[in-house]
Design an enzyme around this catalytic site. Structure first.
Site, mmCIF file in Angstrom:
data_model
loop_
_atom_site.group_PDB
_atom_site.id
_atom_site.type_symbol
_atom_site.label_atom_id
_atom_site.label_comp_id
_atom_site.label_asym_id
_atom_site.label_seq_id
_atom_site.Cartn_x
_atom_site.Cartn_y
_atom_site.Cartn_z
ATOM 1 N N GLY A 31 0.824 -1.185 0.000
ATOM 2 C CA GLY A 31 0.000 0.000 0.000
ATOM 3 C C GLY A 31 0.861 1.238 0.000
ATOM 4 C CB VAL A 50 2.535 -6.626 4.649
ATOM 5 C CG1 VAL A 50 2.482 -7.702 5.731
ATOM 6 C CG2 VAL A 50 2.113 -5.288 5.222
ATOM 7 C CG ASP A 86 -6.377 4.884 8.473
ATOM 8 O OD1 ASP A 86 -7.363 5.374 7.889
ATOM 9 O OD2 ASP A 86 -5.425 4.358 7.875
#
Length: 956
Positions: free
Chosen positions: A118, A123, A232
């Site tokens: 992202g 990851v 978030d």
């Protein structure tokens, strides 16, 4: 990417999934045959929604994998912070990334594949070679790896996330560095993020959605209870693991509310921001709850609450419009779910729920208290306040309760004069008339000087009460009280040529406080204004003046006329009262209306009376006619009561005072105390104590003295408030741990939710049960003997509970003192209720069984109630006392602390205030004031419990 389900497909899969979840394990295999008939595509959709425990009992051939559609489960959202997905095809979908599979980092982590990428991170799945388990490693994007600010935020994410240990939060282990790149090691979650799932299937079935919503609330609450804001929260940052459990991820923007300022407020995903955050104004727990509301809206409907093409347009929609009701998109949606979501989406932060626990409690089946207790945790005050029902009552139920209250209030007021000692006494004059009578009487006796200050109050003639108690007048022991000439209650008047400045802690003038000075006059009359006692302190004179001054003959008949007595009916006697006076005299006779023997002592100085005293047979100063008597004029000292028993009980009481300090200290050390609640409770006690002094104290127009009194009152009130704080800290946390349900409405009230429907319901129930206690406790205590022809019940005048059955006469003194009686009643109620709570929690801590602690409480409290103690523990008194204890215990168990406080306050009002419905009685206005307080309390409770002024979106 698979297409979204059609409405028909969605309906079928929702029914099948809900059916499987509701069936016992042994019946799921049969239900699975219906699933097979649907088709393999719907099998794939069910796979994502059923965790291993939910699939337990299904045939091996149907034990679906947790991957869902191929190549879909690796989606991690824009942030790239999700724990990970272990689905096959993830690496194929995302590519190898910066590290090839098999690469070993930091000598410990072996890369398996890339899970997602992202804007703020990349990851990878890796094997921890040291611990032998799968982990997820999160790196900053290569192009941002050198950004110092982002590195600092990276470290902050680790620091904050490590403070949260909860099953619904992705665990972050540590921070490391490899090839000059920082990375986070975190829990590997084998599953799919919620954004991907919702994009694929549209929305979740009801049962699963509620389950995930509860888990999200629990995880978010764990963060908030550590002071951390997520900032978030969105579907992309929620993972569903291989057990179907929701996990909150990505704390990259998390922080402490007080540290988030300026432009930092705007960090996050605009589509999931609260309006105040979107405008750059502030962030708070309520901001996270707004984001939670947006997420839940999408979870239950498959749609976003707001759609806008710009930040400004989105802000305008959030502040000026209301999102479409979720039920408009989903037919048959539970209204409690809808109310919970819409409360989270209130534009004004104070109108949103107070915590994520409160949201969880509002959802169907939400019981965070039971979950916390089962986990061995002490629920937080916020969790307690969020638990429990909404509290709204149906109009019909409220109407029935109000009718019952009106009936009981009228019955209690009607029976009060027949079941109260003060009700038997024929009060004929208002207090203003008695004051005028006292002044005119003094002028007639030669004291026409204008006083600088005066005070007045009522009291009870203990000598007369003792006489009635020791005289056999069965079955109507108290019938003489109805005689107009009775002297049971007295009116006391005191005046002084100097301002009266009491020295006692109450700030009230009595006959002995302040000490009498030159020119002070103390007078006692009966309630018809007839003289019963007079004491005057004459001016001091020198010895030579005293010898030279001629002795004037006093006007004794004027004293007898003022007393309403015929002097010719009395015969002279030897005076026994020693006073500084010119002349002393004494007479013996009888009070004509009562036939009661009486001895009169009198003295005079300078021709004016300085002493007049009516001594009854039960007085310590009584001397039988013809006996030698005593010439001291001093009361015989009471025999000192002591011995081992007194020392033992006093030592035990002193030791018990240290128990709250010990418990409070331990509570603070363990971090379990409700500091905010204790502060507010102590502040309330302090305010009540100061108000009581203001209303009950004697005030004079001298600024320096009033400031002294105020300082003294504040100091004493602070001490009482400090004791209340310690006691609250010692008891409340144990009640919250052992029986939190009894504190729900109390916690809401202390949190400032005065208009909460549950608070109103418990106020209404408290008034109802308080009146139910009033009727048997005092009414039956007096009326049963009358109805059955038994002797009147005993009434020890010196017993501390005596005012419970002979209401105080202080409220008769006027509105100001009546308000003081209300404040003192409320203080007594609070202490009494918390005393019962302390006993209940202590018993529960000992026996660990609620069903056993409750009867033990009744057995403990019953013999110590006013009815039992004041009756000398007669069978009638003990029976009524046990009934009283049982009723209060039931209120505690059924409705909790707030209802108990209210019921005890209602009971106290009837005990403190003289009640009558006779408009000719001088205390009729005071009686209406007391009845109005109870009625207003019931009315406010009824209005609030109906939701009249409570936010309509609250759910329970």
């Amino acid at each position: 990417m698979a297409e979204k389900l059609t409405a028909e497909e969605w309906r079928r899969i929702s029914e099948i999934l809900d059916g499987i979840l509701k069936l016992p394990l042994e019946e799921r295999a049969a239900r699975l045959e219906e699933v097979r008939a649907v088709g393999p595509e719907l099998h794939s959709q069910l796979a994502t929604l059923l965790g291993p425990e939910e699939r337990e009992g299904l045939p091996e051939a149907a034990a679906f994998g947790a991957t869902g559609a191929p190549g879909e489960s690796g989606a991690t959202g824009a942030s790239g912070a999700s724990g990970a997905s272990g689905a096959s095809g993830a690496s194929g979908a995302s590519g190898a990334g910066r590290f090839l599979p098999g690469t070993v980092l930091a000598g410990r982590y072996r890369i398996v594949n890339r899970l997602g990428r992202g804007g703020m991170g990349e990851v990878f799945r890796a094997d921890d070679l040291k611990l032998g388990q799968a982990v997820a490693l999160k790196f900053l994007p290569l192009e941002l790896a050198g950004d110092k600010e982002l590195k600092a935020r990276f470290l902050t994410e680790v620091k904050l996330a490590r403070q949260i240990a909860h099953p619904n939060v992705c665990r972050v282990y540590d921070v490391g560095e490899a090839e000059d790149q920082l990375f986070l090691s975190m829990e590997f979650i084998d599953g799919e993020d919620l954004a991907s799932l919702l994009k694929r299937i549209g929305r979740l079935p009801r049962e699963k959605a509620i389950q995930i919503a509860q888990q999200l609330c629990a995880g978010l609450a764990a963060a908030h209870e550590n002071g951390i804001l997520h900032r978030d929260l969105k579907p992309a940052n929620v993972m569903l693991d291989d057990r179907g459990r929701a996990r909150i991820t990505d704390f990259g923007l998390a922080g402490f509310a007080e540290e988030i300022r300026g432009g930092e407020i705007l960090a996050g995903t605009p589509a999931y921001m609260a309006p105040e955050q979107l405008a750059g104004e502030s962030v708070s727990i309520q901001s996270d709850l707004y984001s939670l509301g947006l997420l839940l809206y999408e979870l239950f409907t498959g749609r976003r609450a707001y759609e806008a093409d710009s930040r400004a347009k989105l802000l305008e929609l959030q502040r000026d419009t209301t999102p479409s009701a979720p039920s408009s998109w989903v037919e048959g949606l539970d209204q409690t779910v809808e109310r919970a979501i819409l409360r989270c989406l209130e534009p004004d932060p104070p109108e949103r729920p107070g915590s994520a626990r409160e949201v969880a409690a509002a959802l169907p089946g939400g019981d965070p208290l039971a979950a916390a207790i089962a986990a061995g945790e002490t629920p937080s005050p916020e969790m307690v306040a969020a638990a429990g029902p909404d509290g709204r009552l149906r109009p019909r139920a409220i109407g029935l309760l109000l009718v019952a209250i009106a009936a009981m209030l009228g019955t209690a007021a009607y029976l009060a004069p027949k079941s109260s000692l003060i009700g038997l006494v024929p009060f004929e004059k208002p207090v203003a008339a008695l004051v005028d009578d006292a002044r005119e009487m003094l002028v007639g006796l030669g004291y026409d000087e204008q006083p600088a200050d005066y005070a007045y109050f009522f009291s009870r003639d203990r000598d007369y009460w003792r006489y009635l108690m020791t005289t056999d007048r069965t079955p109507a022991r108290w019938q003489p009280l109805e005689t107009p000439g009775q002297v049971a209650f007295r009116f006391e008047y005191r005046q002084s040529p100097e301002p009266l400045e009491p020295l006692g802690q109450t700030g009230q003038v009595t006959q002995d406080d302040p000490p009498a000075g030159e020119g002070d006059i103390s007078m006692v009359t009966d309630i018809r204004g007839r003289l019963r006692s007079l004491r005057v302190v004459p001016p001091a004179t020198s010895g030579s003046d005293q010898v030279a001054r001629p002795v004037s003959s006093p006007d004794w008949p004027a004293l007898f006329d003022a007393a309403g007595l015929d002097m010719s009916a009395f015969r002279p006697a030897t005076p026994i009262r020693r006073t500084l006076s010119d002349v002393r005299a004494a007479w013996v006779g009888a009070l004509p209306e009562l036939g009661l023997p009486v001895r009169i002592e009198a003295a005079a100085t300078g021709g004016r009376p300085t002493l007049f005293e009516c001594i009854l047979p039960s007085s310590p100063n009584w001397i039988e006619p013809g006996s030698p008597g005593s010439n001291t004029g001093l009361e015989a000292p009471a025999k000192a009561s002591g011995g081992f028993a007194v020392i033992f009980w006093r030592s035990l009481l002193l030791a018990m005072l240290f128990v709250p300090f010990f418990l409070a200290t331990r509570t603070l050390r363990l971090g379990r105390g409700d500091r905010r609640g204790a502060n507010r409770f102590a502040a309330g006690v302090f305010t009540l104590r100061v108000l009581w002094w203001f209303f009950a104290g004697h005030h004079i127009p001298r600024l320096e003295y009033e400031l002294f009194l105020l300082g003294n009152a504040v100091a004493r009130s602070l001490f009482v408030a400090a004791m209340a704080w310690v006691f609250y800290m010692a008891i409340e946390s144990h009640a919250r741990r052992l029986w939190p349900g009894i504190l729900i409405s109390w916690s809401r009230l202390l949190a400032g939710r005065v208009r909460d429907p549950l608070v109103g319901q418990h106020l209404l129930m408290g008034v109802t049960w308080g009146l139910l206690v009033v009727l048997p406790v005092r009414m039956l205590y007096f009326l049963i003997p009358q109805w059955l022809g038994w002797p009147d019940p005993p009434m020890p005048v010196t017993h501390p509970f005596w005012p419970f059955f002979a209401p105080t006469t202080d409220p008769l003194l006027g509105t100001r003192v009546a308000f003081a009686a209300v404040t003192s009643s409320l203080m007594g109620t609070l202490w009494g209720s918390f005393g019962i709570l302390a006993v209940l929690i202590g018993l529960l801590a000992l026996v660990r069984k609620k069903w056993l602690a409750i009867p033990l409480l009744v057995l403990f409290v019953g013999p110590n109630t006013p009815a039992a103690q004041i009756s000398g523990h007669s069978w009638l008194g003990v029976t009524i006392g046990m009934l009283m204890a049982a009723l209060f215990s039931w209120v505690f168990v059924r409705f909790g602390l707030l209802a108990t406080v209210t019921s005890m306050f209602t009971l106290w009002i009837f005990f403190v205030f003289p009640i009558t419905l006779d408009p000719t009685a001088p205390y009729f206005g005071t009686s209406l004031f007391a009845l109005a307080i109870v009625a207003a309390l019931a009315g406010f409770g009824a209005w609030t419990s109906a939701g009249g002024i409570a936010p309509a979106s609250r759910a329970g």
